[in-house]
Design an enzyme around this catalytic site. Structure first.
Site, PDB file in Angstrom:
ATOM      1  N   ALA A  10       0.826  -1.197   0.000  1.00 60.22           N
ATOM      2  CA  ALA A  10       0.000   0.000   0.000  1.00 60.22           C
ATOM      3  C   ALA A  10       0.864   1.252   0.000  1.00 60.22           C
ATOM      4  O   ALA A  10       0.624   2.193  -0.770  1.00 60.22           O
ATOM      5  CB  ALA A  10      -0.928  -0.005   1.211  1.00 60.22           C
ATOM      6  N   ARG A  32      -4.049  -0.573  13.320  1.00 62.54           N
ATOM      7  CA  ARG A  32      -4.308  -0.871  14.739  1.00 62.54           C
ATOM      8  C   ARG A  32      -3.413  -0.027  15.632  1.00 62.54           C
ATOM      9  O   ARG A  32      -3.712   0.183  16.797  1.00 62.54           O
ATOM     10  CB  ARG A  32      -4.070  -2.358  15.001  1.00 62.54           C
ATOM     11  CG  ARG A  32      -5.084  -3.264  14.307  1.00 62.54           C
ATOM     12  CD  ARG A  32      -4.696  -4.720  14.418  1.00 62.54           C
ATOM     13  NE  ARG A  32      -3.418  -4.979  13.756  1.00 62.54           N
ATOM     14  CZ  ARG A  32      -2.800  -6.149  13.769  1.00 62.54           C
ATOM     15  NH1 ARG A  32      -3.331  -7.170  14.409  1.00 62.54           N
ATOM     16  NH2 ARG A  32      -1.652  -6.298  13.136  1.00 62.54           N
ATOM     17  N   HIS A  73      -8.849 -11.114   5.123  1.00 64.23           N
ATOM     18  CA  HIS A  73      -9.629 -10.536   4.036  1.00 64.23           C
ATOM     19  C   HIS A  73     -11.125 -10.780   4.198  1.00 64.23           C
ATOM     20  O   HIS A  73     -11.932  -9.858   4.015  1.00 64.23           O
ATOM     21  CB  HIS A  73      -9.170 -11.106   2.690  1.00 64.23           C
ATOM     22  CG  HIS A  73      -7.859 -10.552   2.234  1.00 64.23           C
ATOM     23  ND1 HIS A  73      -7.349 -10.793   0.977  1.00 64.23           N
ATOM     24  CD2 HIS A  73      -6.946  -9.772   2.852  1.00 64.23           C
ATOM     25  CE1 HIS A  73      -6.178 -10.189   0.853  1.00 64.23           C
ATOM     26  NE2 HIS A  73      -5.911  -9.570   1.984  1.00 64.23           N
ATOM     27  N   LYS A  91      -4.838  -9.703  -3.697  1.00 67.78           N
ATOM     28  CA  LYS A  91      -4.960 -11.140  -3.907  1.00 67.78           C
ATOM     29  C   LYS A  91      -4.280 -11.874  -2.742  1.00 67.78           C
ATOM     30  O   LYS A  91      -3.353 -11.328  -2.127  1.00 67.78           O
ATOM     31  CB  LYS A  91      -4.344 -11.529  -5.257  1.00 67.78           C
ATOM     32  CG  LYS A  91      -2.878 -11.054  -5.446  1.00 67.78           C
ATOM     33  CD  LYS A  91      -1.891 -11.923  -4.693  1.00 67.78           C
ATOM     34  CE  LYS A  91      -0.579 -11.252  -4.476  1.00 67.78           C
ATOM     35  NZ  LYS A  91       0.230 -11.935  -3.455  1.00 67.78           N
ATOM     36  N   ARG A 159       3.818 -13.679   5.866  1.00 72.83           N
ATOM     37  CA  ARG A 159       3.959 -14.783   4.918  1.00 72.83           C
ATOM     38  C   ARG A 159       4.474 -16.060   5.575  1.00 72.83           C
ATOM     39  O   ARG A 159       4.350 -17.136   5.011  1.00 72.83           O
ATOM     40  CB  ARG A 159       4.891 -14.364   3.782  1.00 72.83           C
ATOM     41  CG  ARG A 159       4.296 -13.273   2.891  1.00 72.83           C
ATOM     42  CD  ARG A 159       5.300 -12.778   1.873  1.00 72.83           C
ATOM     43  NE  ARG A 159       4.728 -11.779   0.978  1.00 72.83           N
ATOM     44  CZ  ARG A 159       4.653 -10.488   1.251  1.00 72.83           C
ATOM     45  NH1 ARG A 159       5.133 -10.043   2.415  1.00 72.83           N
ATOM     46  NH2 ARG A 159       4.115  -9.643   0.394  1.00 72.83           N
ATOM     47  N   TYR A 228      15.225 -15.302  -7.915  1.00 69.08           N
ATOM     48  CA  TYR A 228      14.049 -14.639  -8.483  1.00 69.08           C
ATOM     49  C   TYR A 228      13.744 -15.152  -9.888  1.00 69.08           C
ATOM     50  O   TYR A 228      14.624 -15.280 -10.732  1.00 69.08           O
ATOM     51  CB  TYR A 228      14.268 -13.118  -8.537  1.00 69.08           C
ATOM     52  CG  TYR A 228      13.039 -12.369  -8.998  1.00 69.08           C
ATOM     53  CD1 TYR A 228      12.004 -12.107  -8.120  1.00 69.08           C
ATOM     54  CD2 TYR A 228      12.929 -11.943 -10.321  1.00 69.08           C
ATOM     55  CE1 TYR A 228      10.870 -11.434  -8.541  1.00 69.08           C
ATOM     56  CE2 TYR A 228      11.803 -11.262 -10.749  1.00 69.08           C
ATOM     57  CZ  TYR A 228      10.780 -11.012  -9.855  1.00 69.08           C
ATOM     58  OH  TYR A 228       9.656 -10.349 -10.278  1.00 69.08           O
TER      59      TYR A 228
END
Length: 328
Positions: A10, A32, A73, A91, A159, A228
């Site tokens: 974001a 929060r 979500h 997503k 994650r 990567y």
């Protein structure tokens, strides 16, 4: 728009993009932590809100962007829709197919736009590749393959936390699955693997084999314990097309697409295209045009089904005890 959560994506991508678009602005960001909200709000000249629910009560917020961890979500997308807000959610939209179906129903019932934010879908290179395939550039499609892997990430991040919906399948594996559906909308999962980390209990690597009704094979690999890689390829009866920066091309990059035939190879530079801006603009246009309900509903539901199917058929490796805890 309001932003629920101060996630890196974001702050780094979405909020700067919105700041540069006409017809939309971020008026509030919620966390929060009051100090975190104030820090981010100060950067973008908007209001700081402590707590997600208080942001949803604001009359000056028409829509929200939700970059929270995947397990959160369902709760907050549902609350936002019921509060009368349009929703752009990172997503995966949800962690289960059942939850996805329920959110779609709420969006239709409330007449609100709901979109799952796969930004790569809004880059023009994929339409160009689909046009080449449709024009028989590689003959009959035989195999679709795709890989998305990244080096190890912050071990303290969501994650690596099963309770927050962490794991490679939901974080990077969803990209190859979604890309395959650009070319093969009807797929069945035949086999899969998931490798779980013994310390964290989340899947850090995986692969999947799928097939289309006409027998076209789909081979996918993903993980965040890798060097990567971010690509997909289409192998046909007379040639092959390889897309090297499929999911995260920088705005100014002209993504290379390689077209190979029996005795010829051509590398094309696709036009640079700001996929983040395109994704936000598409959401804003849907809201302004009065679209009611989910955007790309069928594709989003099918995506959720495929993710669950990969989990269901996967051969799992890793610590059995942690594997069971991760599976609930």
């Amino acid at each position: 728009m309001g932003v629920l959560g101060c996630a890196d994506i974001a702050i780094r991508r979405l909020m700067p993009t919105i700041a540069g678009l006409d017809g939309v602005e971020v008026v509030a960001v919620a966390s929060r932590s009051r100090s975190k909200a104030e820090q981010v709000a100060g950067r973008f000249g908007c209001a700081a809100v402590t707590g997600y629910r208080d942001l949803l009560k604001r009359d000056d917020v028409e829509a929200v962007y939700i970059p929270l961890p995947p397990r959160l979500h369902y709760e907050w997308v549902a609350e936002a829709l019921r509060a009368g807000k349009h929703v752009l959610a990172e997503k995966p939209l949800c962690t289960t197919h059942v939850e996805t179906v329920e959110l779609m129903a709420v969006a239709r019932e409330r007449g609100r736009v709901l979109a799952e934010n796969f930004m790569f879908l809004h880059h023009s290179q994929h339409d160009a590749v689909r046009a080449m395939v449709a024009a028989n550039a590689i003959g009959r499609l035989q195999v679709f393959s795709s890989s998305f892997g990244v080096p190890p990430l912050d071990p303290a991040g969501f994650r690596y936390q099963p309770a927050l919906g962490g794991g490679a399948l939901l974080d990077v594996g969803v990209y190859p699955l979604r890309a395959a559906q650009l070319f093969l909308p009807e797929l069945e999962v035949l086999a899969a693997t998931l490798r779980y980390d013994e310390t964290t209990g989340v899947d850090v690597a995986g692969s999947a084999l799928l097939a289309a009704p006409d027998g076209v094979a789909v081979q996918l690999a993903f993980g965040f314990d890798h060097s990567y890689r971010c690509e997909y390829a289409l192998w046909g009866s007379t040639g092959r097309i390889a897309v090297d920066r499929a999911f995260t091309p920088p705005d100014q990059l002209k993504p290379p697409v390689r077209v190979e035939r029996q005795d010829q190879a051509t590398e094309l530079a696709m036009p640079a295209d700001p996929q983040v801006r395109n994704a936000v603009r598409a959401f804003v246009q849907a809201v302004r045009s009065g679209v009611d309900g989910p955007i790309e509903e069928r594709a989003t539901l099918r995506q959720a089904q495929l993710v669950e199917a990969v989990r269901d058929v996967a051969r799992v490796t890793g610590s059995p005890a942690r594997m069971l805890r991760a599976a609930g």
